[in-house]
Design a protein around this motif. Structure first.
Motif, PDB file in Angstrom:
ATOM      1  N   LYS A 239       0.833  -1.195   0.000  1.00 26.13           N
ATOM      2  CA  LYS A 239       0.000   0.000   0.000  1.00 26.13           C
ATOM      3  C   LYS A 239       0.874   1.254   0.000  1.00 26.13           C
ATOM      4  O   LYS A 239       1.996   1.265   0.497  1.00 26.13           O
ATOM      5  CB  LYS A 239      -0.922   0.013   1.223  1.00 26.13           C
ATOM      6  N   THR A 240       0.317   2.326  -0.547  1.00 23.53           N
ATOM      7  CA  THR A 240       1.025   3.604  -0.534  1.00 23.53           C
ATOM      8  C   THR A 240       0.848   4.278   0.822  1.00 23.53           C
ATOM      9  O   THR A 240      -0.091   3.985   1.561  1.00 23.53           O
ATOM     10  CB  THR A 240       0.481   4.528  -1.635  1.00 23.53           C
ATOM     11  N   GLY A 241       1.770   5.178   1.143  1.00 20.51           N
ATOM     12  CA  GLY A 241       1.660   5.955   2.365  1.00 20.51           C
ATOM     13  C   GLY A 241       2.327   5.346   3.570  1.00 20.51           C
ATOM     14  O   GLY A 241       2.100   5.799   4.703  1.00 20.51           O
TER      15      GLY A 241
END
Length: 344
Positions: A35-37
């Motif tokens: 996942k990004t972030g």
């Protein structure tokens, strides 16, 4: 952080967390590295650790083979005071399966596209920083879990945990036919695309189901859903009154016979559940017309439900993830087995 096929444990002290020797509380952060972030997540966790006087967190990455359950058990064995699941519904479900019954609270930091469980509990979906603060400082709400004992066509059996809802039939086919790239771009709207492709070719299946110790029901259904929560993506209320802490599971049997039947289902969910039930006058109108309503959608509630497929195996899904074909599923509620950090 490594790729999704790696497992990593990283000391939070390297990322600016408090090193106060008097600190005794410690969290574990279980994150889906795909996942990004994730970098922003580390910074937000470090700030929360300092404010709440936590020791540096134990960081564990999910893998394709173990999306969170094993990491959660590892965290519990390490004696942490809080487990934080950072990812989508799949990660949250897997981590919850490992935490269930331990008494250790679970914080949620949504990183996926659906995040139905977090949305239903009022956990911030669009603000990662607020979600982290809530995970460290929110109140603990006891939440039920649904346990699904699955029977496969080859005779093998498996046990899985559901937090939102599980389904047999057309909903599982929709999940299986959802375009993953489209889902990443537009989120839950990708299910609409899948539904438009699946519905025209969908065929009902015959099933036998029993709620608690009541009599058996036979149904020619398009889908049977067993739920812990009432809302679908898009804030559509499928099951009025469903609560994740009521000690029951809710059952929805969809059995439309044709296109007009599906339109009746849609009207029931969007107009009756979404509008009429929200006002006293609307509820009175529903009571007055209750005898004339059709049975395209049937509701039930109980502590257990047993479903057997009378025919070929059907597709099965849990919380939006495809779980293959089944010939039957036995559901039971596990009351108050999770402690979720939520807002007051």
């Amino acid at each position: 952080m490594g790729g999704h096929g790696e497992t990593g444990i990283v000391d939070g002290a390297e990322h600016g967390a408090s090193t106060d020797p008097t600190t005794t509380l410690r969290a574990a952060v279980i994150v889906n590295p795909s996942k990004t972030g994730v970098d922003r997540l580390r910074e937000a966790v470090a700030r929360a650790e300092e404010r709440q006087h936590f020791a540096p967190s134990l960081w564990l990455e999910t893998t394709e083979d173990d999306p969170g359950k094993g990491q959660a058990k590892e965290a519990i064995a390490a004696g942490v005071d809080l487990v934080i699941a950072a990812g989508g519904d799949g990660t949250v479900r897997s981590v919850a399966a490992g935490v269930r019954g331990s008494g250790v609270p679970l914080g949620l930091v949504p990183l996926g596209t659906g995040n139905l469980f977090a949305r239903n509990l009022g956990i911030p979906v669009g603000d990662q920083g607020d979600a982290v603060v809530l995970a460290f400082s929110g109140i603990e709400r006891p939440i039920d879990a649904l346990v699904a004992d699955v029977r496969r066509p080859d005779g093998t059996e498996e046990s899985h945990v559901s937090l939102v809802m599980a389904g047999i039939g057309i909903d599982a086919s929709m999940m299986a036919n959802t375009n993953p790239d489209l889902k990443r771009r537009v989120g839950w709207l990708a299910y609409v695309d899948a539904g438009l492709r699946v519905l025209p070719a969908a065929k009902p299946f015959r099933a036998i189901y029993r709620i608690d110790d009541h009599r058996q029901h036979r149904s020619r259904a398009s889908s049977i859903l067993v739920a812990n929560l009432g809302y679908l993506p898009g804030n559509i209320e499928l099951i009025p009154g469903a609560q994740p802490d009521d000690g029951h599971l809710d059952v929805v049997v969809l059995q439309p016979r044709n296109l007009f039947g599906w339109l009746a289902v849609w009207r029931r969910v969007t107009w009756e559940n979404g509008v009429l039930r929200k006002s006293p006058i609307g509820r009175q109108l529903l009571e007055m017309t209750a005898g004339t309503r059709r049975n395209e959608i049937v509701y039930g509630r109980g502590g257990t439900i047993t479903i057997s497929i009378d025919g070929e195996p059907e597709e099965f899904e849990i919380d939006g993830d495809v779980f293959g074909s089944v010939v039957g599923v036995d559901f039971r509620v596990d009351p108050s087995s999770l402690l979720i950090r939520v807002a007051e």
